[in-house]
Enzyme design. Structure first.
Site, PDB file in Angstrom:
ATOM      1  N   ASP A  29       0.948  -1.145  -0.072  1.00 22.38           N
ATOM      2  CA  ASP A  29      -0.011  -0.039  -0.142  1.00 22.38           C
ATOM      3  C   ASP A  29       0.831   1.156   0.030  1.00 22.38           C
ATOM      4  O   ASP A  29       2.373   1.283   0.395  1.00 22.38           O
ATOM      5  CB  ASP A  29      -0.818  -0.138   1.098  1.00 22.38           C
ATOM      6  CG  ASP A  29      -1.646   1.169   1.404  1.00 22.38           C
ATOM      7  OD1 ASP A  29      -1.935   1.680   0.326  1.00 22.38           O
ATOM      8  OD2 ASP A  29      -1.689   1.799   2.521  1.00 22.38           O
TER       9      ASP A  29
ATOM     10  N   ASP B 122      -0.141   5.250   1.110  1.00 15.41           N
ATOM     11  CA  ASP B 122      -0.370   6.178   2.119  1.00 15.41           C
ATOM     12  C   ASP B 122      -0.626   5.269   3.405  1.00 15.41           C
ATOM     13  O   ASP B 122      -1.347   4.457   3.779  1.00 15.41           O
ATOM     14  CB  ASP B 122      -1.680   6.881   2.066  1.00 15.41           C
ATOM     15  CG  ASP B 122      -1.655   7.786   0.718  1.00 15.41           C
ATOM     16  OD1 ASP B 122      -1.171   9.034   0.940  1.00 15.41           O
ATOM     17  OD2 ASP B 122      -2.085   7.389  -0.478  1.00 15.41           O
TER      18      ASP B 122
ATOM     19  N   ASP C 221      -2.283  -0.601   5.853  1.00 13.10           N
ATOM     20  CA  ASP C 221      -2.349   0.126   6.957  1.00 13.10           C
ATOM     21  C   ASP C 221      -4.177   0.205   7.163  1.00 13.10           C
ATOM     22  O   ASP C 221      -4.532   0.507   8.283  1.00 13.10           O
ATOM     23  CB  ASP C 221      -1.878   1.462   7.308  1.00 13.10           C
ATOM     24  CG  ASP C 221      -2.675   2.517   6.246  1.00 13.10           C
ATOM     25  OD1 ASP C 221      -2.419   2.379   5.313  1.00 13.10           O
ATOM     26  OD2 ASP C 221      -2.733   3.505   6.913  1.00 13.10           O
TER      27      ASP C 221
END
Length: 270
Positions: A31, A33, A214
């Site tokens: 991922d 961000d 996240d």
């Protein structure tokens, strides 16, 4: 709903984790961000640190690497700026990689006019809510509400829900202080990882797909890889339901984990 559980920290359990890597061809799915860069108040400021960029360059020399993000594909490519890796933007609706290989979900392309209409309606609905901001991506409309007063946060969601009620072929996704209006199709980051594994010829049992993320949208990938690969959630001090196998505290621990993959004994190259 998965029960709340304490996921072991990856760096503290490195020997155990490393044993799961032995004899396997590792493929990395990352991922952006909150994983490769910290979450920042303004999304356009989420830039790779020089240390992380250096790590990614070295990582891509040893392993297949794909960046899988909710970001629009051109924005994602511009932020990362690395050759030799795959990019999956808009939660996997838009994929591009080395050698001209690319993929766009045809059913998603058919819904672009409906997304255009929803974007116009959202803009009208948020005209009176200070701090609400729209970000149009090719296959979704992101509604950022990080700068909206807390007392008006519920109003933001009501506007989104009202627009979606008029567009049943679209759905609402969620993230950290953001709603995503996107095609209501069975496609997400986990399905994108499956496509990438096929495209890269990495479907064999000797391959270990590793996904780092996240956000709640990354849970789709953790679930798809459950029992098949390895999921690492970047969670800070937060404890939440997750299908991930291990946890990393922050972006710096992500970088340290990737560095260990680069230098580990017996690391399998491309």
């Amino acid at each position: 709903m998965r029960p709340m559980r304490e996921v072991p920290l990856a760096l503290a359990r490195w020997e155990e984790l490393s044993r799961r890597l032995e004899g396997r061809r590792v493929a990395l799915f990352l991922d952006y961000d909150g994983t490769l860069t910290p979450i920042v108040p303004n999304p356009e400021d989420a830039r790779l640190s020089e240390a992380m960029r250096t790590t990614l360059v070295a990582l891509a020399r040893h392993y297949p690497v794909a960046i899988v993000s909710g970001r629009d594909l051109p924005v994602l490519k511009g932020f990362v700026g690395l050759e030799g890796v795959f990019y999956a933007g808009s939660h996997g609706f838009d994929i591009e990689g080395p050698g001209g290989r690319s993929f766009q979900l045809e059913e998603g392309k058919a819904l672009l006019p409906e997304l255009d209409a929803a974007e116009r309606e959202l803009a009208a609905g948020f005209a009176g809510i200070p701090g609400a901001r729209l970000e149009r991506k090719r296959f979704s409309v992101a509604v950022h509400w990080r700068h909206v007063e807390e007392v008006r946060a519920a109003e933001v969601e009501r506007v989104v829900d009202a627009v979606l009620a008029r567009h049943p072929r679209l759905r609402k996704g969620g993230g950290k202080k953001v709603f995503e209006v996107q095609p209501a199709l069975d496609w997400h980051k986990g399905r994108a990882v499956h496509w990438l594994l096929r495209a890269l010829g990495l479907e064999g049992g000797d391959v270990l797909p590793v996904f780092l993320g996240d956000d709640l949208t990354d849970e789709d990938a953790f679930q798809v890889l459950e029992g098949r690969g390895l999921g690492l959630v970047v969670r800070g001090e937060e404890v939440r339901p997750t299908a991930a196998d291990f946890a990393l505290r922050d972006v710096e621990e992500v970088r340290q984990f990737l560095e260990r993959l680069i230098t580990r004994t017996g690391g399998t190259a491309r």
